[in-house]
Design a protein around this motif. Structure first.
Motif, PDB file in Angstrom:
ATOM      1  N   PHE A   9       0.834  -1.208   0.000  1.00 24.29           N
ATOM      2  CA  PHE A   9       0.000   0.000   0.000  1.00 24.29           C
ATOM      3  C   PHE A   9       0.866   1.255   0.000  1.00 24.29           C
ATOM      4  CE2 PHE A   9      -2.862  -3.221   1.825  1.00 24.29           C
ATOM      5  CZ  PHE A   9      -3.934  -3.089   0.947  1.00 24.29           C
ATOM      6  N   ASP A  10       1.851   1.271  -0.876  1.00 18.87           N
ATOM      7  CA  ASP A  10       2.750   2.427  -0.921  1.00 18.87           C
ATOM      8  C   ASP A  10       2.643   3.196  -2.241  1.00 18.87           C
ATOM      9  OD1 ASP A  10       3.840   0.502  -2.509  1.00 18.87           O
ATOM     10  OD2 ASP A  10       5.768   0.396  -1.484  1.00 18.87           O
ATOM     11  N   PHE A  11       1.562   2.951  -2.979  1.00 23.49           N
ATOM     12  CA  PHE A  11       1.357   3.640  -4.264  1.00 23.49           C
ATOM     13  C   PHE A  11       0.409   4.822  -4.073  1.00 23.49           C
ATOM     14  CE2 PHE A  11      -1.233  -0.125  -3.700  1.00 23.49           C
ATOM     15  CZ  PHE A  11      -2.523   0.360  -3.845  1.00 23.49           C
ATOM     16  N   ALA A  12       0.358   5.698  -5.067  1.00 21.36           N
ATOM     17  CA  ALA A  12      -0.560   6.836  -5.021  1.00 21.36           C
ATOM     18  C   ALA A  12      -1.995   6.333  -4.917  1.00 21.36           C
ATOM     19  CB  ALA A  12      -0.387   7.687  -6.279  1.00 21.36           C
ATOM     20  N   GLY A  13      -2.725   6.818  -3.968  1.00 23.08           N
ATOM     21  CA  GLY A  13      -4.119   6.408  -3.798  1.00 23.08           C
ATOM     22  C   GLY A  13      -4.274   5.273  -2.798  1.00 23.08           C
ATOM     23  N   ALA A  14      -3.166   4.745  -2.305  1.00 21.93           N
ATOM     24  CA  ALA A  14      -3.232   3.608  -1.375  1.00 21.93           C
ATOM     25  C   ALA A  14      -3.915   3.997  -0.076  1.00 21.93           C
ATOM     26  CB  ALA A  14      -1.839   3.068  -1.098  1.00 21.93           C
ATOM     27  N   ASP A  15      -3.755   5.272   0.310  1.00 20.27           N
ATOM     28  CA  ASP A  15      -4.384   5.724   1.564  1.00 20.27           C
ATOM     29  C   ASP A  15      -5.906   5.667   1.469  1.00 20.27           C
ATOM     30  OD1 ASP A  15      -3.953   7.657  -0.438  1.00 20.27           O
ATOM     31  OD2 ASP A  15      -4.515   9.262   0.947  1.00 20.27           O
ATOM     32  N   VAL A  16      -6.421   5.827   0.254  1.00 17.76           N
ATOM     33  CA  VAL A  16      -7.875   5.732   0.057  1.00 17.76           C
ATOM     34  C   VAL A  16      -8.309   4.272  -0.008  1.00 17.76           C
ATOM     35  CG1 VAL A  16      -9.804   6.296  -1.506  1.00 17.76           C
ATOM     36  CG2 VAL A  16      -7.903   7.910  -1.214  1.00 17.76           C
ATOM     37  N   LEU A  17      -7.511   3.467  -0.672  1.00 22.14           N
ATOM     38  CA  LEU A  17      -7.870   2.064  -0.886  1.00 22.14           C
ATOM     39  C   LEU A  17      -7.724   1.217   0.379  1.00 22.14           C
ATOM     40  CD1 LEU A  17      -8.646  -0.281  -2.747  1.00 22.14           C
ATOM     41  CD2 LEU A  17      -6.268  -0.409  -3.517  1.00 22.14           C
ATOM     42  N   GLU A  18      -6.699   1.516   1.184  1.00 24.33           N
ATOM     43  CA  GLU A  18      -6.357   0.611   2.295  1.00 24.33           C
ATOM     44  C   GLU A  18      -7.506   0.382   3.273  1.00 24.33           C
ATOM     45  OE1 GLU A  18      -4.800  -1.155   5.836  1.00 24.33           O
ATOM     46  OE2 GLU A  18      -5.658   0.873   5.697  1.00 24.33           O
ATOM     47  N   PRO A  19      -8.182   1.420   3.730  1.00 23.79           N
ATOM     48  CA  PRO A  19      -9.278   1.169   4.686  1.00 23.79           C
ATOM     49  C   PRO A  19     -10.396   0.310   4.094  1.00 23.79           C
ATOM     50  CG  PRO A  19      -8.742   3.520   4.555  1.00 23.79           C
ATOM     51  CD  PRO A  19      -7.991   2.854   3.464  1.00 23.79           C
ATOM     52  N   VAL A  70      -4.119  -5.661   6.510  1.00 19.99           N
ATOM     53  CA  VAL A  70      -4.626  -6.527   5.441  1.00 19.99           C
ATOM     54  C   VAL A  70      -3.730  -7.748   5.276  1.00 19.99           C
ATOM     55  CG1 VAL A  70      -5.078  -6.700   2.967  1.00 19.99           C
ATOM     56  CG2 VAL A  70      -5.781  -4.646   4.211  1.00 19.99           C
ATOM     57  N   ALA A  71      -2.432  -7.514   5.128  1.00 21.44           N
ATOM     58  CA  ALA A  71      -1.498  -8.628   4.939  1.00 21.44           C
ATOM     59  C   ALA A  71      -1.410  -9.494   6.188  1.00 21.44           C
ATOM     60  CB  ALA A  71      -0.125  -8.091   4.544  1.00 21.44           C
ATOM     61  N   TYR A 131     -14.891 -20.397 -16.801  1.00 23.14           N
ATOM     62  CA  TYR A 131     -15.131 -20.594 -15.370  1.00 23.14           C
ATOM     63  C   TYR A 131     -16.374 -19.813 -14.943  1.00 23.14           C
ATOM     64  CZ  TYR A 131     -10.562 -22.748 -15.161  1.00 23.14           C
ATOM     65  OH  TYR A 131      -9.504 -23.589 -15.373  1.00 23.14           O
ATOM     66  N   ALA A 132     -17.187 -20.425 -14.091  1.00 28.61           N
ATOM     67  CA  ALA A 132     -18.306 -19.709 -13.477  1.00 28.61           C
ATOM     68  C   ALA A 132     -17.758 -18.871 -12.324  1.00 28.61           C
ATOM     69  CB  ALA A 132     -19.349 -20.695 -12.970  1.00 28.61           C
ATOM     70  N   LEU A 133     -18.264 -17.654 -12.158  1.00 32.46           N
ATOM     71  CA  LEU A 133     -17.646 -16.695 -11.248  1.00 32.46           C
ATOM     72  C   LEU A 133     -18.599 -16.159 -10.189  1.00 32.46           C
ATOM     73  CD1 LEU A 133     -15.727 -14.483 -13.852  1.00 32.46           C
ATOM     74  CD2 LEU A 133     -14.746 -16.215 -12.334  1.00 32.46           C
ATOM     75  N   TRP A 134     -18.067 -16.020  -9.006  1.00 34.57           N
ATOM     76  CA  TRP A 134     -18.732 -15.233  -7.963  1.00 34.57           C
ATOM     77  C   TRP A 134     -17.716 -14.213  -7.467  1.00 34.57           C
ATOM     78  CZ3 TRP A 134     -20.288 -17.264  -2.421  1.00 34.57           C
ATOM     79  CH2 TRP A 134     -20.987 -16.249  -1.733  1.00 34.57           C
ATOM     80  N   VAL A 135     -18.070 -12.945  -7.576  1.00 35.38           N
ATOM     81  CA  VAL A 135     -17.218 -11.856  -7.088  1.00 35.38           C
ATOM     82  C   VAL A 135     -18.020 -11.138  -6.012  1.00 35.38           C
ATOM     83  CG1 VAL A 135     -15.806  -9.872  -7.743  1.00 35.38           C
ATOM     84  CG2 VAL A 135     -16.335 -11.641  -9.453  1.00 35.38           C
ATOM     85  N   PRO A 136     -17.939 -11.593  -4.778  1.00 34.95           N
ATOM     86  CA  PRO A 136     -18.767 -11.000  -3.721  1.00 34.95           C
ATOM     87  C   PRO A 136     -18.422  -9.526  -3.551  1.00 34.95           C
ATOM     88  CG  PRO A 136     -17.704 -13.038  -2.943  1.00 34.95           C
ATOM     89  CD  PRO A 136     -17.052 -12.654  -4.234  1.00 34.95           C
ATOM     90  N   CYS A 137     -19.439  -8.655  -3.687  1.00 35.48           N
ATOM     91  CA  CYS A 137     -19.155  -7.214  -3.702  1.00 35.48           C
ATOM     92  C   CYS A 137     -18.587  -6.722  -2.379  1.00 35.48           C
ATOM     93  CB  CYS A 137     -20.397  -6.423  -4.105  1.00 35.48           C
ATOM     94  SG  CYS A 137     -21.777  -6.649  -2.975  1.00 35.48           S
ATOM     95  N   ASP A 138     -18.759  -7.492  -1.310  1.00 35.79           N
ATOM     96  CA  ASP A 138     -18.193  -7.068  -0.020  1.00 35.79           C
ATOM     97  C   ASP A 138     -16.794  -7.632   0.217  1.00 35.79           C
ATOM     98  OD1 ASP A 138     -19.186  -9.643   0.124  1.00 35.79           O
ATOM     99  OD2 ASP A 138     -20.060  -9.438   2.123  1.00 35.79           O
ATOM    100  N   ALA A 139     -16.277  -8.411  -0.736  1.00 36.10           N
ATOM    101  CA  ALA A 139     -14.952  -9.018  -0.577  1.00 36.10           C
ATOM    102  C   ALA A 139     -13.947  -8.429  -1.568  1.00 36.10           C
ATOM    103  CB  ALA A 139     -15.046 -10.529  -0.778  1.00 36.10           C
ATOM    104  N   VAL A 140     -14.342  -7.326  -2.203  1.00 36.74           N
ATOM    105  CA  VAL A 140     -13.437  -6.628  -3.118  1.00 36.74           C
ATOM    106  C   VAL A 140     -13.432  -5.145  -2.749  1.00 36.74           C
ATOM    107  CG1 VAL A 140     -13.691  -8.235  -5.061  1.00 36.74           C
ATOM    108  CG2 VAL A 140     -15.314  -6.340  -4.818  1.00 36.74           C
ATOM    109  N   ALA A 141     -12.442  -4.416  -3.221  1.00 35.26           N
ATOM    110  CA  ALA A 141     -12.374  -2.995  -2.910  1.00 35.26           C
ATOM    111  C   ALA A 141     -11.691  -2.250  -4.049  1.00 35.26           C
ATOM    112  CB  ALA A 141     -11.605  -2.778  -1.606  1.00 35.26           C
ATOM    113  N   ALA A 142     -12.119  -1.000  -4.247  1.00 38.92           N
ATOM    114  CA  ALA A 142     -11.523  -0.159  -5.282  1.00 38.92           C
ATOM    115  C   ALA A 142     -11.264   1.220  -4.704  1.00 38.92           C
ATOM    116  CB  ALA A 142     -12.449  -0.048  -6.478  1.00 38.92           C
ATOM    117  N   GLU A 143     -10.244   1.892  -5.205  1.00 36.25           N
ATOM    118  CA  GLU A 143      -9.974   3.250  -4.749  1.00 36.25           C
ATOM    119  C   GLU A 143     -11.170   4.151  -5.080  1.00 36.25           C
ATOM    120  OE1 GLU A 143      -6.436   4.883  -6.584  1.00 36.25           O
ATOM    121  OE2 GLU A 143      -6.979   6.888  -5.890  1.00 36.25           O
ATOM    122  N   ASP A 144     -11.648   4.038  -6.319  1.00 37.49           N
ATOM    123  CA  ASP A 144     -12.771   4.863  -6.756  1.00 37.49           C
ATOM    124  C   ASP A 144     -14.055   4.029  -6.701  1.00 37.49           C
ATOM    125  OD1 ASP A 144     -13.271   7.427  -8.997  1.00 37.49           O
ATOM    126  OD2 ASP A 144     -14.695   5.759  -8.937  1.00 37.49           O
TER     127      ASP A 144
END
Lengths: 194, 194, 194, 194
Positions: A9-19, A70-71, A131-144
Motif C-alpha cells: 500500500f505504498d502507491f498513489a491512492g493507497a491511503d484511500v484504498l487501504e481502509p 490486510v497482509a 469458469y463460473a464466477l462469484w465476485v462478492p461485492c463485499d470481498a473486493v475494494a476499489a480506490e474509486d
C-alpha cells in the motif's frame, strides 16, 4: 482466489484504498475459513511488484515490514497455493492456467483488490476460459467507488458473474443455483473419444 | 537461462543423468561468471516439481537436503532472476514472456537439463518468439546420449540455433556472428508508427 | 488433428518430403473417414505461410494452383474445423486452446507433417495441457528419416504418446487401452466445488 | 485495430448498439484512410461468432446477407490483416501476439465495438504487453452509454490510454506526444547482448 492482498500500500491512492481493503479483508478471511472447512482450495494471486525472484516469503516480508492489517489478516499458510503474477490478470504469464485444471475446479470465487483493475481483468480471463464466477461485492475494494461499482456491473452483465455480497449469499446456495441452471463452469458437452 | 538444475535427481534414470549434469554444471558455472562480468542477466528456469507455493527457497532447500553437487555449484544468488515452470517449457504458464521483453534481450543462451525435454521445448518456444539461440552442447545433458545429440541437431537445423561447445565459441564471437548476419533475434523490420 | 497438409511443397527439401507425405496422406484419409463415421471431429491445423488474412480458401487455392496429391486427397470440407497457425505449434497463438475444451475432447490423434517440427512441437504443447496422444507412425512424415524416428521415440518416451502404426492399432483398441489404464487425458482428479 | 465490425447485429441489444456503431464506423473509415496514406497497417480483429473455419469471407458474407451499413462501410480489403478471435480479447487464442512483433509496432489505435467488452479487454491485454494505446472515444460504441464512458475512463486511468476523440487529436500529434514523453510503447531499455 485472493488477489493482491500481500501489498505494501505504498502507491498513489493507497491511503484511500487501504481502509476499504481492510474491510474486505475481514470478509475474505471468513470466506477463506469456510472454504477450508469444506475442503476447497484457496489460491493467492499476487503481484510481483517488479521483483522476479519467485520467492513469496520475500513478498510477504516486504508487506509486513510496516504494520499492515490486510497482509497480517490474510497471511498465506505454508500449504496455500500462491501464484505470482507480473501484470494485472492472474491468468497472464502465470502458473494459474496449469494449476486450475489440475485442481479440477470449474467455479471460482474472486476476492481482493482492486475491483476495477486486477479483479476485473482476472475475471475477464476466467470468463474467457469458461469458469463460473462469484465476485462478492463485499470481498473486493476499489480506490474509486464508482469505478468499483461499474466493474461489478460489467462482470455481472458481460460475464454472468454473481456479485452478491457474501453476507447475502452462501457458498452452498451459489453452487446449488449453478447446479440447477446446469452451469458446470467448464463446458459439459464432452465428446469423450471412445 | 539455466534450466532445471535445482533438482533432487530422485526420478527414474537420474543416476544416469546426474554425472552428466555435473559435468555440464561446471561449464554453466563458467558461462554464468562470464555473463555476470559482462552485465548480462542470468535467469534460472526451474520446475515446480508439483509444488505450487512460488517459494524458490523451498525448492533450493529440498534439492540441498542431500549432497547435490549440481545444485550446490549453481545455487541461485539473491538477485538472480528465477522463473518457476509447471511444465516442460520455460515459456508455458510462467512469468518469462513478460520478463524477457522487460530485459530487452533478443538473444538467449540455453543451458541445463534435459537436452531432449525441457531444453528442447523451451528452445522451440523461444524460436517461435524470434529469439536467437545458443545451446552450447557442453552445457546441457540428457539421460540418453542419442536423444540428446538428436535434439541438438533439431535445434540447429530447425531453429537455426548455434550448438557449438562453449569451449569452441566465445560469447563475443557468437554475438559478433549474429551482428554480421544481421540477426537481431527479435525481428528488425519495425514500422515505428509516427 | 491433421497438421500442415495444405502445403505448396515449395521449400528446400520439399522434393524429399512430398513422396513420404503422399504415403502418409493415404493413411490420414483412412483415419479421417473412420473418425467421421464415429462422429469424432477432424481439425485441420495449418501454417499461414506468412499470410495473415485468416482465409483458408486462399491457402487451399494456393496449394492447388499446381498438381498436389496431398492437398487434393486431404482437402478440407466446409464443415471441418480449420485452425491457422503462424508458428510450429498448433497451440501457439491460435484458436485451438479455446476450441478443444469446447469440443470436450481429452484425447488427440496427431497426423501430418513434419514429424520432427510441427508434429513434435504440437505434441509437446498438447502433452503439457494433459491431452492423451496417438501419433500413428504411418500417418506422419519427415524429410529426414532418422530425425522422424527420433521424434517419435521422444513423443513416446517423454509424452507417453502411442506411436504404433494405424495399421497395427485400431481407434477402438487405443481408446480401450486408455480407459483400462484410467487415462482420461485431461486430469480426472476433479474437486467439483459444491 | 478495428474490433468486431463484421457483425450481424442479431443479438439482444443490437438495435441499440447498431446506430451508435454506424456513427463510429464513419470515424473509423476516416482513420483507416489516414493510416493507409501514411503506410501504417490496419488490422481487423473479429469474433468468430461460434464458427471455427478460419474463413473470413464467410464471416463477411454472413454479415452482408442483410443490409448492414457498418460492415459495408468497413469491409476488409484483400490485403488487410484479419485476425479471428474466439473470445472477448483480441490477444487471447489468436495470431495477434505473433503478428504485432512481426509488424514491429509499439503503438496501437483501438476502434470498434463494444467499448465495455471486446475493446476494454483487448486494451487490457495490449497494455499488459506494453503497447501504447489510443482509443478515440468517437471511434468506439457501447450499448450502454454509462458503461462505455466508464470503460474509457478505466482505460485512461489504469492503462494510460489516450481517449480523446479523433476529431480533437491528430495521429501525428498523438505520436509526437508519445515521442516527447519518451514512450516507445514496447520498453526501450534494451540490453542488447553483445
Amino acid at each position: 482466489m485472493i488477489i493482491d492482498v500481500i501489498n505494501c500500500f505504498d502507491f498513489a491512492g493507497a491511503d484511500v484504498l487501504e481502509p476499504k481493503a481492510r474491510k474486505a479483508a475481514h470478509v475474505i478471511a471468513g470466506l477463506r475459513s469456510e472454504m477450508a472447512r469444506k475442503g476447497y482450495p484457496t489460491i493467492f494471486i499476487n503481484d510481483n511488484f517488479g521483483e522476479w525472484h519467485s520467492e513469496r516469503s520475500r513478498l510477504v516480508e516486504r508487506a509486513l515490514a510496516k504494520p499492515n492489517p490486510v497482509a497480517e489478516l490474510l497471511r498465506p499458510c505454508r500449504e496455500d497455493y500462491f501464484i505470482i503474477k507480473p501484470q494485472f490478470s492472474g491468468f497472464y504469464a502465470t502458473n494459474l492456467p496449469v494449476l486450475l485444471p489440475k485442481l479440477g475446479v470449474s467455479r471460482l470465487i474472486l476476492t481482493g483488490i482492486a475491483t476495477d483493475i486486477c479483479v476485473l481483468f482476472t475475471a475477464a480471463d476466467a470468463h474467457m476460459r469458461d469458469y463460473a464466477l462469484w465476485v462478492p461485492c463485499d470481498a473486493v475494494a476499489a480506490e474509486d467507488d464508482a469505478r468499483g461499482a461499474f466493474s461489478l456491473a460489467t462482470m455481472s452483465a458481460v460475464m454472468g458473474a454473481e456479485t452478491q455480497a457474501s453476507g447475502n449469499l452462501s457458498l452452498s446456495k451459489w453452487t446449488a443455483r449453478l447446479d440447477e441452471a446446469g452451469i458446470a463452469g467448464v463446458p459439459s458437452r464432452r465428446i469423450s473419444m471412445g
